[in-house]
Scaffold this motif. Structure first.
Motif, short mmCIF file in Angstrom:
data_model
loop_
_atom_site.label_atom_id
_atom_site.label_comp_id
_atom_site.label_asym_id
_atom_site.label_seq_id
_atom_site.Cartn_x
_atom_site.Cartn_y
_atom_site.Cartn_z
N ASP A 129 0.72 -1.09 0.22
CA ASP A 129 0.05 0.18 0.33
C ASP A 129 1.07 0.99 0.00
N ILE A 130 0.33 2.19 0.20
CA ILE A 130 0.77 3.39 -0.41
C ILE A 130 0.12 4.63 1.31
N ASN A 131 1.09 4.76 2.02
CA ASN A 131 1.15 5.56 3.15
C ASN A 131 0.32 6.69 2.53
N GLU A 132 0.17 7.54 4.13
CA GLU A 132 -0.08 8.75 3.96
C GLU A 132 0.88 9.94 3.57
N LYS A 133 2.16 9.12 3.68
CA LYS A 133 3.17 10.16 3.49
C LYS A 133 3.77 9.75 1.94
N GLY A 134 2.97 9.43 1.41
CA GLY A 134 3.57 8.76 0.18
C GLY A 134 4.27 7.57 -0.34
N GLN A 135 5.22 6.80 1.18
CA GLN A 135 5.52 5.78 0.96
C GLN A 135 5.05 4.12 0.86
N LEU A 136 5.73 3.34 0.64
CA LEU A 136 5.39 2.12 0.36
C LEU A 136 5.77 1.49 1.47
N ALA A 137 4.06 1.26 1.96
CA ALA A 137 4.04 0.29 3.21
C ALA A 137 3.85 -1.58 2.58
N ALA A 138 5.16 -1.90 3.30
CA ALA A 138 4.81 -3.05 2.72
C ALA A 138 4.31 -4.50 3.81
N THR A 139 3.94 -4.93 4.24
CA THR A 139 3.08 -5.83 4.80
C THR A 139 3.90 -7.58 4.52
N ARG A 140 4.44 -8.30 5.51
CA ARG A 140 4.83 -9.20 5.87
C ARG A 140 4.75 -10.24 7.16
N PRO A 141 4.49 -11.47 6.92
CA PRO A 141 4.92 -11.78 8.14
C PRO A 141 6.13 -11.17 9.47
N THR A 142 6.13 -11.85 10.67
CA THR A 142 7.27 -12.15 10.90
C THR A 142 6.72 -12.58 11.73
N PHE A 143 8.14 -12.63 12.46
CA PHE A 143 7.78 -13.40 14.23
C PHE A 143 7.36 -15.29 14.05
N GLY A 144 7.74 -15.73 12.83
CA GLY A 144 7.84 -16.83 12.54
C GLY A 144 5.72 -17.51 11.85
N GLY A 145 5.69 -16.30 11.78
CA GLY A 145 4.32 -16.18 11.07
C GLY A 145 3.42 -15.83 12.51
N GLN A 146 3.21 -15.42 13.42
CA GLN A 146 2.64 -15.21 14.56
C GLN A 146 2.29 -13.72 14.04
N LEU A 147 2.84 -12.80 13.49
CA LEU A 147 2.04 -11.47 13.89
C LEU A 147 2.93 -11.20 12.50
N MET A 148 1.92 -9.83 11.56
CA MET A 148 1.76 -8.87 10.04
C MET A 148 2.60 -7.84 10.33
#
Length: 333
Positions: A129-148
């Motif tokens: 996504d693109i955030n309010e500041k015009g930056q690329l906001a990239a989402t991925r699993p972390t902590f072994g898939g426990q969190l996004m």
């Protein structure tokens, strides 16, 4: 940096543009709309002639420009040559965002590019996504898939790799007057540290085409043993489905890794996904939650898989599947 999103157009060994490119192109147009209608461009590194051959596919995908680097030495993938070509073009055109498919080739190439450009890389993303500041906001699993986690890149270009099947290609053409721009790269003196000598395709007893399957029947720890997966296979054959597995089922030795779906396996988007004995941990669901319809069979009525399922059956798959097999038949979805 220029207002453009650059997508790496991977060429397969069969000399086709990898399908992940068209998935990223569709998503990139959505992101570009949030960046003052930034250009969506492609980077094609290939043997001579492929840019012209596939220009129509780029036109229909809404690509503004194709930056192409052609050389006979690009017929087979070579990390050193491809990284050199990509870095030189990126340094010249200075895109704001660079997207690469998280294929075997992409996972090899992307870190080489990011290291050379001294920029960050968010790998195996499941959301962009693109955030309010015009930056690329990239989402991925972390902590072994426990969190996004949603990650921002401090430097430019902002880089992300995305697995195939995470995004869907456009349902209709988005035609642009695509321009082909040829770039010349000097490969003389570049050491070729690794050379591909031969391809050997791994064959399994069952042709399990998970990537293209419209129906998938997947088993988890609840299928318990080999007999459970034989039951899955019988049901899948009856309805014309491919067979998949959760990580736990693979670790139990019930299925090969090639059948694994989830964070450390494949991402699939069938029209129908039937989960049998799968609890629904995020490590698995991020690989199949974009399926059109999901049916879950589990003995635990509180299993997380029911939270994302369209239909659920609370019961033992060893009792339910034989009944389904009696009344099942192959059908076109």
């Amino acid at each position: 940096m220029s207002k453009q999103i650059l997508i790496y157009a991977e060429v397969t060994r069969e000399n086709y543009i990898h399908t992940v490119f068209f998935e990223l192109a569709n998503k990139a147009r959505e992101l570009a709309a949030k960046l003052d209608n930034a250009e969506v461009n492609a980077l094609l590194i290939s043997k001579p002639g492929l840019a012209a051959e596939y220009k129509e596919a780029f036109i229909n995908s809404g690509i503004d420009k194709i930056y192409t680097v052609e050389d006979e030495r690009f017929e087979l993938y070579c990390t050193d040559y491809f990284a050199k070509a990509a870095v030189d073009v990126i340094n010249e055109i200075k895109p704001e965002i660079l997207l690469i498919g998280a294929t075997h080739q992409g996972r090899d190439l992307a870190p080489r590019i990011s290291t050379s450009l001294h920029t960050g890389l968010t790998a195996d993303c499941t959301g962009l996504d693109i955030n309010e500041k015009g930056q690329l906001a990239a989402t991925r699993p972390t902590f072994g898939g426990q969190l996004m986690a949603t990650i921002l890149c401090r430097n430019l270009p902002q880089m992300a790799t995305v697995r195939p099947k995470v995004f869907k290609p456009a349902e209709k053409d988005n035609i642009k007057q695509t321009e082909i721009i040829n770039k010349q790269i000097n490969l003389d003196g570049i050491p070729k540290c690794v050379e591909i000598l031969e391809f050997r395709k791994k064959l399994t007893n069952s042709l399990n085409e998970l990537d293209s399957a419209e129906i998938i029947v997947a088993g988890g720890r609840g299928m318990k043993n080999d007999e459970g997966f034989r039951l899955l296979k019988e049901f899948a054959d009856k309805i014309g489905a491919a067979v998949g597995a959760s990580r736990l089922a693979v670790e139990m030795g019930l299925a090969p890794h090639e059948m694994q779906i989830g964070q450390t396996g494949k991402t699939v988007t069938p029209k129908l996904y039937i989960a049998c004995g799968i609890s629904g941990a995020i490590q698995h669901t991020i690989g199949m939650d974009k399926s059109d319809k999901i049916i879950a069979i589990n003995t635990d009525e509180n299993a997380p898989i029911f939270d994302i399922a369209d239909y659920g059956m609370v019961g033992d798959a060893f009792e339910i599947l034989p009944e389904l097999i009696k009344y099942s038949f192959k059908t076109d979805i």
